[in-house]
Enzyme design. Structure first.
Site, short mmCIF file in Angstrom:
data_model
loop_
_atom_site.label_atom_id
_atom_site.label_comp_id
_atom_site.label_asym_id
_atom_site.label_seq_id
_atom_site.Cartn_x
_atom_site.Cartn_y
_atom_site.Cartn_z
N CYS A 284 0.84 -1.20 0.00
CA CYS A 284 0.00 0.00 0.00
C CYS A 284 0.87 1.24 0.00
O CYS A 284 2.08 1.19 -0.18
CB CYS A 284 -0.90 0.02 1.24
N ILE B 265 -3.78 -7.86 -1.02
CA ILE B 265 -3.04 -9.10 -1.23
C ILE B 265 -3.44 -10.16 -0.22
O ILE B 265 -3.56 -11.33 -0.54
CB ILE B 265 -1.52 -8.83 -1.19
N GLY C 26 15.64 -12.27 -5.68
CA GLY C 26 16.85 -12.73 -4.98
C GLY C 26 17.68 -11.66 -4.33
O GLY C 26 18.80 -11.94 -3.88
#
Length: 657
Positions: free
Chosen positions: A2, A53, A364
């Site tokens: 957000c 999410i 990564g």
């Protein structure tokens, strides 16, 4: 993920508060296109834009505790929220949602600032305590999520991005020349500084509390090496690290939406993908960026890993024209100068992710800093080795192996290597020895400063200031550990996780998650002996040991290749970019760079003569600074009120007390 904004002690009426909050939030609607919320009281106003999410159906913000004495606006993810919620329920806390936002709020209610040490995640949030009339701001350990603020008297304004702060009527817009100099030397400012006057960032691993107009800032966590060293074998270390990384990946797969992964073609993203497939064997979506210019392209390695793990793989190829045309947008979202064009392809890549309906990607980042992956670490070891016999003609030849992509260095003579790498070779006792050569290249940009910028900076020497600050802290560290700490504190947080991470991903409403930056992984890596990280010129030894037989050999054993993107090839062929930002009239009017010296740089690079890495860095540094000035200072315009009145923000809730 957000975006948050807020201010306290402003003196506005309700209508003015709502208008200012809307102005601020409109600037970051890319961070949260799904919902918008406002909370307004006489003393505090806060707002949020939400990218849903976790718990998509509830969790609207700002959100309160049960008795509405505490209110939170939250940006981020706390991955262990399920376990923390169960712990809180045993203590009698009751919940209305399944989102991590409410868990964070109740953790603060139960433990106060000490709750931060129990949160495993990436976050920046504000909590308003109505009873105590106090404001609490906090940022995650590594500064993955941004949080900025500015203070005037007892007023304080904060936001996820600087452009929000500039919508507040009390915030002036001007460059901070010392911050700009820091950025051009270190690739990032020294926290809490920014390149804008009066605007600060809350440093990683810190919280800020305002009570009765008094601002208190404290550090609650830092990455360091003052820990007992791991005594086990490399096999035992590999087993321990694998367990921590697998747990980290497992936590970061928690979401109520699809989670994908980036594939760079290197070791770190390949390990992340391998662990995801081990935890969730179903088909994984992976994404990568390639380049039309083969000197920068790693598509062959990306495709190798995608085929090895049978992922649903999508990629795009970036060309020079795209780099030039998208550069201003990347600067707008980065809100800082950049010294290479790498953020642009990352923005295009996150755009591809979003086009495929995905909001979350695992990447990564962090492995190189934690486990000795960068060439600057090898360079440090070689320079220490060379400094013991500074007259040696053989020792500097080791440096040829580090930068095969720089034509001037891969076949350089000992004399050329000495000229390039011999800078302050004997200063091995300096706490910042590892980075002196890199920063010298940045310092040379001072030669391009115009009179106004040069006078504004004066005699300020940020390298000496940083060296003095770190001298006591780094006492007793090995040369590798010193280099790792500097790289993680400055470059990783201030540049990699910002301009190449959060800012360009969130520009497309995509959340990046970083398994290697789980604090448990980082704290374990800090206990490792140097030779488990860098053994001779073999980097990330422990990761390679951990993944034997589990990755394609061509990826497992390939040398580290720095992620880079074209500079001169892209910029010098874009007449519109040069005319708009680097013509003499514009340079003169901004007053940052010397007109004549900038012209000499351009003339040299356009003459057909060999272009050095220093030339490339100077070009993008000047251009990105000019773009930044135009966007945020000279041509800045406030958000159009009519857009706000027409409901430019979505799914809006307004709570007025």
């Amino acid at each position: 993920m957000c975006g948050i904004v807020g201010f306290i002690n402003d003196g506005f009426n309700v209508e003015q508060k709502e208008l200012v909050l809307n102005r601020m939030l409109t600037q970051i609607k890319h961070r949260g296109p799904d919902e918008t919320g406002l909370y307004i009281t006489p003393a505090c106003s806060m707002g949020n834009v939400r990218l849903s999410i976790v718990d998509l159906s509830s969790g609207q913000q700002p959100l309160s505790n049960q008795d509405e004495s505490l209110w939170i606006a939250y940006n981020g993810e706390v991955y262990n929220h399920v376990e923390l919620k169960a712990k809180l329920e045993k203590k009698g806390h009751q919940f209305r949602t399944n989102c991590d936002t409410e868990v964070v709020l109740h953790m603060y209610e139960e433990y106060g600032p000490e709750c931060l040490l129990q949160l495993n995640g990436q976050f920046a949030f504000s909590i308003w305590d109505e009873k105590r009339q106090s404001l609490f701001l906090a940022r995650d350990r590594f500064g993955i999520r941004p949080l900025f603020y500015t203070q005037k008297y007892d007023q304080l304004v904060y936001a996820s991005e600087i452009k929000c702060l500039m919508e507040h009527p009390e915030v002036r817009r001007s460059m901070d020349y010392k911050g700009l100099k820091e950025s051009l030397i270190f690739w990032a400012t020294l926290s809490p500084n920014t390149v804008f006057e009066g605007i600060k960032e809350l440093p990683p691993g810190h919280f800020l509390k305002v009570t009765n107009g008094q601002v208190e800032i404290q550090q609650y966590w830092k990455y360091d090496f003052n820990k007992d060293k791991f005594k086990g074998s490399i096999g035992e270390a590999a087993e321990e690290l694998r367990g921590l990384l697998k747990s980290s990946v497992d936590l970061r797969l928690r979401a109520d939406v699809k989670v994908a992964a980036y594939l760079s073609g290197g070791l770190d993203s390949s390990i992340t993908t391998a662990l995801v497939k081990e935890i969730q064997p179903q088909v994984l979506n992976t994404f990568s960026i390639g380049f039309d210019d083969r000197n920068y392209d790693e598509s062959a390695f990306q495709n190798e890993v995608a085929a090895f793990f049978n992922t649903s793989h999508k990629s795009i190829s970036c060309n020079n024209s795209q780099i030039a045309s998208w550069l201003p947008k990347a600067i707008y979202h980065s809100e800082a100068p950049i010294l290479r064009t790498s953020p642009v392809p990352m923005m295009l890549l996150s755009g591809l992710v979003r086009q495929n309906g995905i909001k979350v990607v695992l990447t990564g980042e962090g492995a190189d800093e934690m486990l000795g992956g960068y060439n600057i670490f090898k360079e440090t070891i070689i320079r220490h080795f060379w400094a013991r016999q500074p007259g040696s003609k053989l020792r500097p030849l080791l440096l040829r192996k580090l930068y095969p992509y720089i034509p001037q260095l891969k076949d350089a003579s000992p004399m050329m290597l000495k000229l390039f790498f011999g800078y302050q070779l004997d200063q091995t006792n300096s706490p910042v020895y590892s980075h002196l050569l890199r920063w010298k290249n940045g310092q040379q940009l001072n030669n391009l400063f115009g009179a106004e910028l040069a006078n504004g900076v004066g005699a300020y020497d940020p390298i000496t200031e940083l060296s003095d600050k770190l001298e006591k802290e780094l006492n007793g560290y090995s040369p590798l550990e010193k280099a790792q700490l500097i790289e993680s504190r400055l470059f990783m947080s201030g540049y990699l996780l910002s301009s190449q991470g959060d800012r360009v991903a969130m520009a497309n409403s995509v959340e990046g998650r970083y398994p290697f930056l789980d604090h448990r992984v980082a704290e374990f890596c800090a206990t490792l002996p140097d030779h488990y990280k860098l053994n001779g010129l073999n980097e990330k030894v422990l990761l390679k040991e951990m993944m034997k037989g589990e990755l394609p050999d061509v990826v497992l054993n390939r040398p580290k290749q720095a992620y880079r993107a074209p500079v001169a090839q892209a910029i010098l062929n874009d007449k519109l970019l040069l005319d708009e930002y680097l013509n003499p009239d514009v340079i003169s009017s901004y007053g940052l760079f010397d007109v004549g010296k900038t012209k000499l740089l351009l003339d040299k690079m356009q003459s057909g003569k060999p272009i050095t890495e220093q030339d490339n860095m100077a070009l993008i540094a000047v251009l990105s600074t000019q773009i930044l000035h135009k966007q945020f200072i000279s041509d800045y315009r406030h958000t159009d009120d009519q857009l706000l009145l027409k409901g430019d923000v979505k799914n809006k809730q307004v709570i007025i007390r």
